[in-house]
Write a protein that holds these residues in place. Sequence first.
Motif, PDB file in Angstrom:
ATOM      1  N   ILE A 188       3.805  -0.472  -7.883  1.00 58.76           N
ATOM      2  CA  ILE A 188       3.991  -1.758  -7.202  1.00 58.76           C
ATOM      3  C   ILE A 188       4.371  -1.527  -5.745  1.00 58.76           C
ATOM      4  O   ILE A 188       3.818  -2.142  -4.829  1.00 58.76           O
ATOM      5  N   VAL A 189       5.309  -0.595  -5.500  1.00 59.42           N
ATOM      6  CA  VAL A 189       5.729  -0.287  -4.126  1.00 59.42           C
ATOM      7  C   VAL A 189       4.551   0.250  -3.330  1.00 59.42           C
ATOM      8  O   VAL A 189       4.331  -0.133  -2.172  1.00 59.42           O
ATOM      9  N   LEU A 190       3.789   1.133  -3.947  1.00 53.92           N
ATOM     10  CA  LEU A 190       2.628   1.709  -3.267  1.00 53.92           C
ATOM     11  C   LEU A 190       1.608   0.635  -2.898  1.00 53.92           C
ATOM     12  O   LEU A 190       1.074   0.630  -1.785  1.00 53.92           O
ATOM     13  N   LEU A 191       1.356  -0.284  -3.805  1.00 52.34           N
ATOM     14  CA  LEU A 191       0.407  -1.357  -3.530  1.00 52.34           C
ATOM     15  C   LEU A 191       0.904  -2.281  -2.417  1.00 52.34           C
ATOM     16  O   LEU A 191       0.129  -2.683  -1.542  1.00 52.34           O
ATOM     17  N   VAL A 192       2.196  -2.606  -2.429  1.00 53.83           N
ATOM     18  CA  VAL A 192       2.749  -3.491  -1.397  1.00 53.83           C
ATOM     19  C   VAL A 192       2.688  -2.819  -0.031  1.00 53.83           C
ATOM     20  O   VAL A 192       2.222  -3.406   0.952  1.00 53.83           O
ATOM     21  N   VAL A 193       3.143  -1.568   0.052  1.00 58.16           N
ATOM     22  CA  VAL A 193       3.144  -0.852   1.333  1.00 58.16           C
ATOM     23  C   VAL A 193       1.712  -0.635   1.812  1.00 58.16           C
ATOM     24  O   VAL A 193       1.403  -0.816   2.996  1.00 58.16           O
ATOM     25  N   GLY A 194       0.824  -0.265   0.904  1.00 51.74           N
ATOM     26  CA  GLY A 194      -0.577  -0.071   1.280  1.00 51.74           C
ATOM     27  C   GLY A 194      -1.214  -1.360   1.760  1.00 51.74           C
ATOM     28  O   GLY A 194      -1.972  -1.361   2.732  1.00 51.74           O
ATOM     29  N   GLY A 195      -0.902  -2.459   1.105  1.00 51.16           N
ATOM     30  CA  GLY A 195      -1.443  -3.752   1.532  1.00 51.16           C
ATOM     31  C   GLY A 195      -0.935  -4.161   2.898  1.00 51.16           C
ATOM     32  O   GLY A 195      -1.693  -4.663   3.730  1.00 51.16           O
ATOM     33  N   LEU A 196       0.356  -3.944   3.139  1.00 50.85           N
ATOM     34  CA  LEU A 196       0.914  -4.272   4.461  1.00 50.85           C
ATOM     35  C   LEU A 196       0.296  -3.403   5.552  1.00 50.85           C
ATOM     36  O   LEU A 196      -0.044  -3.902   6.636  1.00 50.85           O
ATOM     37  N   LEU A 197       0.136  -2.115   5.285  1.00 54.30           N
ATOM     38  CA  LEU A 197      -0.452  -1.211   6.264  1.00 54.30           C
ATOM     39  C   LEU A 197      -1.898  -1.595   6.548  1.00 54.30           C
ATOM     40  O   LEU A 197      -2.325  -1.629   7.708  1.00 54.30           O
ATOM     41  N   LEU A 198      -2.633  -1.903   5.509  1.00 55.69           N
ATOM     42  CA  LEU A 198      -4.029  -2.281   5.682  1.00 55.69           C
ATOM     43  C   LEU A 198      -4.153  -3.580   6.474  1.00 55.69           C
ATOM     44  O   LEU A 198      -4.984  -3.683   7.390  1.00 55.69           O
ATOM     45  N   SER A 199      -3.308  -4.563   6.160  1.00 52.17           N
ATOM     46  CA  SER A 199      -3.363  -5.828   6.895  1.00 52.17           C
ATOM     47  C   SER A 199      -2.947  -5.630   8.354  1.00 52.17           C
ATOM     48  O   SER A 199      -3.499  -6.268   9.259  1.00 52.17           O
ATOM     49  N   PHE A 200      -1.990  -4.731   8.616  1.00 48.58           N
ATOM     50  CA  PHE A 200      -1.575  -4.436   9.990  1.00 48.58           C
ATOM     51  C   PHE A 200      -2.733  -3.836  10.781  1.00 48.58           C
ATOM     52  O   PHE A 200      -3.016  -4.250  11.917  1.00 48.58           O
ATOM     53  N   LEU A 201      -3.422  -2.869  10.192  1.00 45.68           N
ATOM     54  CA  LEU A 201      -4.535  -2.219  10.892  1.00 45.68           C
ATOM     55  C   LEU A 201      -5.691  -3.190  11.124  1.00 45.68           C
ATOM     56  O   LEU A 201      -6.285  -3.216  12.210  1.00 45.68           O
ATOM     57  N   ILE A 202      -6.007  -4.002  10.135  1.00 46.65           N
ATOM     58  CA  ILE A 202      -7.096  -4.972  10.290  1.00 46.65           C
ATOM     59  C   ILE A 202      -6.719  -6.017  11.340  1.00 46.65           C
ATOM     60  O   ILE A 202      -7.548  -6.391  12.179  1.00 46.65           O
ATOM     61  N   GLY A 203      -5.461  -6.458  11.336  1.00 45.85           N
ATOM     62  CA  GLY A 203      -5.008  -7.424  12.334  1.00 45.85           C
ATOM     63  C   GLY A 203      -5.081  -6.867  13.740  1.00 45.85           C
ATOM     64  O   GLY A 203      -5.501  -7.559  14.679  1.00 45.85           O
ATOM     65  N   ASN A 204      -4.684  -5.606  13.911  1.00 43.67           N
ATOM     66  CA  ASN A 204      -4.777  -4.985  15.233  1.00 43.67           C
ATOM     67  C   ASN A 204      -6.220  -4.890  15.695  1.00 43.67           C
ATOM     68  O   ASN A 204      -6.524  -5.118  16.869  1.00 43.67           O
ATOM     69  N   TYR A 205      -7.117  -4.538  14.792  1.00 46.88           N
ATOM     70  CA  TYR A 205      -8.532  -4.432  15.170  1.00 46.88           C
ATOM     71  C   TYR A 205      -9.083  -5.791  15.580  1.00 46.88           C
ATOM     72  O   TYR A 205      -9.798  -5.905  16.578  1.00 46.88           O
ATOM     73  N   VAL A 206      -8.729  -6.832  14.827  1.00 50.64           N
ATOM     74  CA  VAL A 206      -9.206  -8.181  15.153  1.00 50.64           C
ATOM     75  C   VAL A 206      -8.680  -8.618  16.519  1.00 50.64           C
ATOM     76  O   VAL A 206      -9.422  -9.160  17.347  1.00 50.64           O
ATOM     77  N   LEU A 207      -7.398  -8.359  16.789  1.00 55.12           N
ATOM     78  CA  LEU A 207      -6.838  -8.709  18.098  1.00 55.12           C
ATOM     79  C   LEU A 207      -7.499  -7.919  19.223  1.00 55.12           C
ATOM     80  O   LEU A 207      -7.741  -8.454  20.308  1.00 55.12           O
ATOM     81  N   TYR A 208      -7.797  -6.646  18.980  1.00 57.51           N
ATOM     82  CA  TYR A 208      -8.458  -5.813  19.990  1.00 57.51           C
ATOM     83  C   TYR A 208      -9.843  -6.366  20.328  1.00 57.51           C
ATOM     84  O   TYR A 208     -10.208  -6.492  21.493  1.00 57.51           O
ATOM     85  N   VAL A 209     -10.609  -6.725  19.290  1.00 54.05           N
ATOM     86  CA  VAL A 209     -11.958  -7.265  19.523  1.00 54.05           C
ATOM     87  C   VAL A 209     -11.867  -8.596  20.262  1.00 54.05           C
ATOM     88  O   VAL A 209     -12.631  -8.857  21.199  1.00 54.05           O
ATOM     89  N   TYR A 210     -10.912  -9.428  19.878  1.00 53.06           N
ATOM     90  CA  TYR A 210     -10.721 -10.719  20.548  1.00 53.06           C
ATOM     91  C   TYR A 210     -10.357 -10.528  22.016  1.00 53.06           C
ATOM     92  O   TYR A 210     -10.872 -11.214  22.899  1.00 53.06           O
TER      93      TYR A 210
END
Length: 88
Positions: free
Chosen positions: A34-56
Amino acid sequence: MADAGFDRVPPSFDRVKNAAGGGVEAQGLNPGLIVLLVVGGLLLSFLIGNYVLYVYAQKTLPPKKKKPISKKKMKKERLKQGVSAPGE
């Protein structure tokens, strides 16, 4: 002969006995997973969010202005290329 039918248990009661813990343990999710899934999900959403902001930002922000080159540097560059500076 009528007593011979009572030692058999109907199949519906077998299911109830198994569900009540008759040798089968009910296991939940591993807390580490559960901890691994939560941390992995947060990390993945952080990286995707940064990429979206960079493209914008690349689409909307104006390009950076270049610093003006000083006359001294321009003169040096012309001398390197073999072109004499005007006034010499």
